[in-house]
Design a protein around this motif. Structure first.
Motif, PDB file in Angstrom:
ATOM      1  N   ALA A  85       2.170  -1.510  12.142  1.00  0.00           N
ATOM      2  CA  ALA A  85       3.207  -2.066  12.724  1.00  0.00           C
ATOM      3  C   ALA A  85       4.281  -1.223  12.974  1.00  0.00           C
ATOM      4  O   ALA A  85       5.008  -0.961  13.861  1.00  0.00           O
ATOM      5  CB  ALA A  85       3.481  -3.262  12.025  1.00  0.00           C
ATOM      6  N   ILE A  86       4.407  -0.162  11.707  1.00  0.00           N
ATOM      7  CA  ILE A  86       5.601   0.727  12.004  1.00  0.00           C
ATOM      8  C   ILE A  86       5.440   1.705  13.086  1.00  0.00           C
ATOM      9  O   ILE A  86       6.245   1.886  13.698  1.00  0.00           O
ATOM     10  CB  ILE A  86       5.765   1.510  10.721  1.00  0.00           C
ATOM     11  N   ARG A  87       4.128   1.954  13.255  1.00  0.00           N
ATOM     12  CA  ARG A  87       3.787   3.187  14.221  1.00  0.00           C
ATOM     13  C   ARG A  87       3.934   2.487  15.660  1.00  0.00           C
ATOM     14  O   ARG A  87       4.579   3.107  16.511  1.00  0.00           O
ATOM     15  CB  ARG A  87       2.029   3.521  14.170  1.00  0.00           C
ATOM     16  N   ALA A  88       3.596   1.123  15.893  1.00  0.00           N
ATOM     17  CA  ALA A  88       3.806   0.742  17.037  1.00  0.00           C
ATOM     18  C   ALA A  88       5.388   0.543  17.428  1.00  0.00           C
ATOM     19  O   ALA A  88       5.713   0.448  18.853  1.00  0.00           O
ATOM     20  CB  ALA A  88       3.133  -0.854  16.998  1.00  0.00           C
ATOM     21  N   GLY A  89       6.085   0.416  16.434  1.00  0.00           N
ATOM     22  CA  GLY A  89       7.657   0.478  16.625  1.00  0.00           C
ATOM     23  C   GLY A  89       8.139   1.838  16.854  1.00  0.00           C
ATOM     24  O   GLY A  89       9.282   1.959  17.391  1.00  0.00           O
ATOM     25  N   GLY A  90       7.540   3.033  16.795  1.00  0.00           N
ATOM     26  CA  GLY A  90       7.934   4.125  17.234  1.00  0.00           C
ATOM     27  C   GLY A  90       8.304   4.935  15.854  1.00  0.00           C
ATOM     28  O   GLY A  90       8.788   6.093  15.996  1.00  0.00           O
ATOM     29  N   ILE A  91       7.773   4.932  14.457  1.00  0.00           N
ATOM     30  CA  ILE A  91       8.029   5.427  13.544  1.00  0.00           C
ATOM     31  C   ILE A  91       6.712   5.953  13.097  1.00  0.00           C
ATOM     32  O   ILE A  91       6.162   5.071  12.198  1.00  0.00           O
ATOM     33  CB  ILE A  91       9.018   4.783  12.550  1.00  0.00           C
ATOM     34  N   PRO A  92       6.420   7.099  13.143  1.00  0.00           N
ATOM     35  CA  PRO A  92       4.851   7.442  12.914  1.00  0.00           C
ATOM     36  C   PRO A  92       4.982   8.293  11.535  1.00  0.00           C
ATOM     37  O   PRO A  92       3.586   8.569  11.217  1.00  0.00           O
ATOM     38  CB  PRO A  92       4.649   8.398  14.129  1.00  0.00           C
ATOM     39  N   ALA A  93       6.108   8.495  10.902  1.00  0.00           N
ATOM     40  CA  ALA A  93       6.058   9.346   9.660  1.00  0.00           C
ATOM     41  C   ALA A  93       5.995   8.487   8.756  1.00  0.00           C
ATOM     42  O   ALA A  93       6.974   7.609   8.450  1.00  0.00           O
ATOM     43  CB  ALA A  93       7.453  10.328   9.602  1.00  0.00           C
ATOM     44  N   ILE A  94       5.001   8.483   7.647  1.00  0.00           N
ATOM     45  CA  ILE A  94       4.831   7.538   6.629  1.00  0.00           C
ATOM     46  C   ILE A  94       4.592   8.165   5.326  1.00  0.00           C
ATOM     47  O   ILE A  94       4.155   9.203   4.900  1.00  0.00           O
ATOM     48  CB  ILE A  94       3.359   6.646   6.630  1.00  0.00           C
ATOM     49  N   GLU A  95       5.499   7.778   4.314  1.00  0.00           N
ATOM     50  CA  GLU A  95       5.398   8.083   2.891  1.00  0.00           C
ATOM     51  C   GLU A  95       4.857   7.243   1.907  1.00  0.00           C
ATOM     52  O   GLU A  95       5.279   6.348   1.683  1.00  0.00           O
ATOM     53  CB  GLU A  95       6.944   8.744   2.553  1.00  0.00           C
ATOM     54  N   ILE A  96       3.828   7.667   1.490  1.00  0.00           N
ATOM     55  CA  ILE A  96       3.275   6.642   0.547  1.00  0.00           C
ATOM     56  C   ILE A  96       3.607   7.194  -1.006  1.00  0.00           C
ATOM     57  O   ILE A  96       3.051   8.205  -1.147  1.00  0.00           O
ATOM     58  CB  ILE A  96       1.623   6.643   0.547  1.00  0.00           C
ATOM     59  N   THR A  97       4.096   6.352  -1.897  1.00  0.00           N
ATOM     60  CA  THR A  97       4.617   6.856  -2.969  1.00  0.00           C
ATOM     61  C   THR A  97       3.639   7.043  -4.190  1.00  0.00           C
ATOM     62  O   THR A  97       2.900   6.000  -4.135  1.00  0.00           O
ATOM     63  CB  THR A  97       5.837   6.046  -3.493  1.00  0.00           C
ATOM     64  N   MET A  98       3.796   7.890  -5.012  1.00  0.00           N
ATOM     65  CA  MET A  98       2.869   7.825  -6.094  1.00  0.00           C
ATOM     66  C   MET A  98       3.020   6.701  -7.167  1.00  0.00           C
ATOM     67  O   MET A  98       2.100   6.525  -7.972  1.00  0.00           O
ATOM     68  CB  MET A  98       3.146   9.055  -7.011  1.00  0.00           C
ATOM     69  N   THR A  99       4.155   5.995  -6.909  1.00  0.00           N
ATOM     70  CA  THR A  99       4.305   4.707  -7.674  1.00  0.00           C
ATOM     71  C   THR A  99       3.360   3.562  -7.067  1.00  0.00           C
ATOM     72  O   THR A  99       3.174   2.559  -7.766  1.00  0.00           O
ATOM     73  CB  THR A  99       5.661   4.128  -7.530  1.00  0.00           C
ATOM     74  N   THR A 100       2.811   3.848  -6.001  1.00  0.00           N
ATOM     75  CA  THR A 100       1.718   2.909  -5.416  1.00  0.00           C
ATOM     76  C   THR A 100       0.545   2.854  -6.379  1.00  0.00           C
ATOM     77  O   THR A 100      -0.066   4.011  -6.656  1.00  0.00           O
ATOM     78  CB  THR A 100       1.354   3.277  -4.055  1.00  0.00           C
ATOM     79  N   PRO A 101       0.041   1.595  -6.787  1.00  0.00           N
ATOM     80  CA  PRO A 101      -1.286   1.461  -7.529  1.00  0.00           C
ATOM     81  C   PRO A 101      -2.158   2.348  -6.766  1.00  0.00           C
ATOM     82  O   PRO A 101      -2.478   2.309  -5.646  1.00  0.00           O
ATOM     83  CB  PRO A 101      -1.499   0.221  -7.771  1.00  0.00           C
ATOM     84  N   ASN A 102      -2.896   3.280  -7.732  1.00  0.00           N
ATOM     85  CA  ASN A 102      -4.116   3.872  -7.014  1.00  0.00           C
ATOM     86  C   ASN A 102      -3.617   4.947  -5.857  1.00  0.00           C
ATOM     87  O   ASN A 102      -4.430   4.795  -4.792  1.00  0.00           O
ATOM     88  CB  ASN A 102      -5.327   2.997  -6.664  1.00  0.00           C
ATOM     89  N   ALA A 103      -2.652   5.531  -5.771  1.00  0.00           N
ATOM     90  CA  ALA A 103      -1.964   6.150  -4.645  1.00  0.00           C
ATOM     91  C   ALA A 103      -2.810   7.254  -4.109  1.00  0.00           C
ATOM     92  O   ALA A 103      -2.767   7.271  -2.819  1.00  0.00           O
ATOM     93  CB  ALA A 103      -0.424   6.767  -5.207  1.00  0.00           C
ATOM     94  N   LEU A 104      -3.604   8.096  -4.903  1.00  0.00           N
ATOM     95  CA  LEU A 104      -4.179   8.837  -4.337  1.00  0.00           C
ATOM     96  C   LEU A 104      -5.409   8.431  -3.521  1.00  0.00           C
ATOM     97  O   LEU A 104      -5.888   8.858  -2.392  1.00  0.00           O
ATOM     98  CB  LEU A 104      -4.752  10.019  -5.249  1.00  0.00           C
TER      99      LEU A 104
END
Length: 216
Positions: free
Chosen positions: A33-52
Motif C-alpha cells: 500500500a505504501i509503495r503504491a502511494g509512492g513511498i518505497p523506503a521501508i524501515e522494519i524495527t527490531m521491536t517488531t516480533p520476530n523482526a529478523l
C-alpha cells in the motif's frame, strides 16, 4: 547498489516509512500500500516480533522490485546490525549513536543512520561516518532546530524522526532535512486493523505530493 547509491536513493525518496507490526502477512500488504502511494523506503524495527524473520520474508518478497528498499530500525549495537544485514536489511537505523553500529554497517557496505539529538552528537555522528543522521526525537525540537543545525554545519545530512506528521513534512524539508522518518502519521493503526489499506496508499500519496512540491 553500493552504500552511496542507497543513500542517494533514500534522499531522492525523501521519506522512510517506519513499520512496527506483529503480523508478517499484514505487513506485506502495508508495504504494498505504501509503495503504491509512492513511498518505497521501508524501515522494519527490531521491536517488531520476530523482526529478523520478517526482514528476511520482506526482502525475499520484494527481491525483484529494485525500487523497494527494506531497512531495519531500532538497532542498538553492532551485532544486531550484522544479524539484520545478514537477514537482508539494506540500511540500518538506530535511535542512538554507537560507533560500532556504524563500523559494522560500513564493513558490509550498508548505510548507517544513527540517532543523535544535540549539535555535538549530530556532528560526532557525522565524524564517525554516519551516512545520514537521524535527529531523534524530532518532535521535541521542531523544524527550526534543523535549520539552526544546518546554518553552521551545511555538510550534515539529516533525517528528523519521531513526531513528524503528514501536515508538517514540508516544514522539515524546507528547514534543510534531506528526508524524514515517519511512522504512525503515515501508517494509520485503525486503518490497518480494519484492513483499509487504501487509506495507507492515500496517506503515502499525500506525503509523496508534499515532498515533490517542496522540491519543485
Amino acid at each position: 547498489m553500493t552504500r552511496h547509491d542507497l543513500v542517494h536513493t533514500l534522499g531522492n525518496t525523501g521519506a522512510v516509512a517506519i513499520i512496527r507490526m506483529a503480523d508478517a502477512q499484514k505487513l506485506m500488504r502495508v508495504i504494498d500500500a505504501i509503495r503504491a502511494g509512492g513511498i518505497p523506503a521501508i524501515e522494519i524495527t527490531m521491536t517488531t516480533p520476530n523482526a529478523l524473520r520478517v526482514i528476511e520474508e520482506a526482502t525475499s518478497a520484494y527481491a525483484a522490485d529494485e525500487d523497494v528498499l527494506i531497512g531495519v530500525g531500532s538497532v542498538l549495537d553492532g551485532p544486531t546490525a550484522r544479524r539484520a544485514i545478514s537477514a537482508g536489511a539494506q540500511y540500518v537505523v538506530s535511535p542512538v549513536l554507537k560507533a560500532e553500529m556504524i563500523e559494522t554497517c560500513h564493513r558490509y557496505d550498508v548505510p548507517a543512520i544513527p540517532g543523535a539529538f544535540t549539535p555535538t552528537e549530530v556532528q560526532r555522528a557525522h565524524e564517525l561516518g554516519a551516512d545520514v543522521v537521524k535527529v531523534f526525537p524530532a518532535s521535541s525540537v521542531g523544524p527550526g532546530f534543523v535549520s539552526a543545525l544546518k546554518a553552521p554545519m551545511p555538510h550534515l545530512t539529516l533525517m528528523p524522526t519521531g513526531g513528524v506528521g503528514l501536515t508538517d513534512v514540508d516544514r522539515w524539508l524546507n528547514a534543510g532535512a534531506s528526508m524524514v522518518g515517519i511512522g504512525s502519521a503515515l501508517l494509520d493503526d485503525d486503518a490497518i486493523a480494519e484492513g483499509d489499506f487504501d487509506q495507507l496508499t492515500e496517506n503515502a500519496r499525500t506525503l509523496r505530493r508534499t515532498i515533490d512540491e517542496v522540491r519543485g
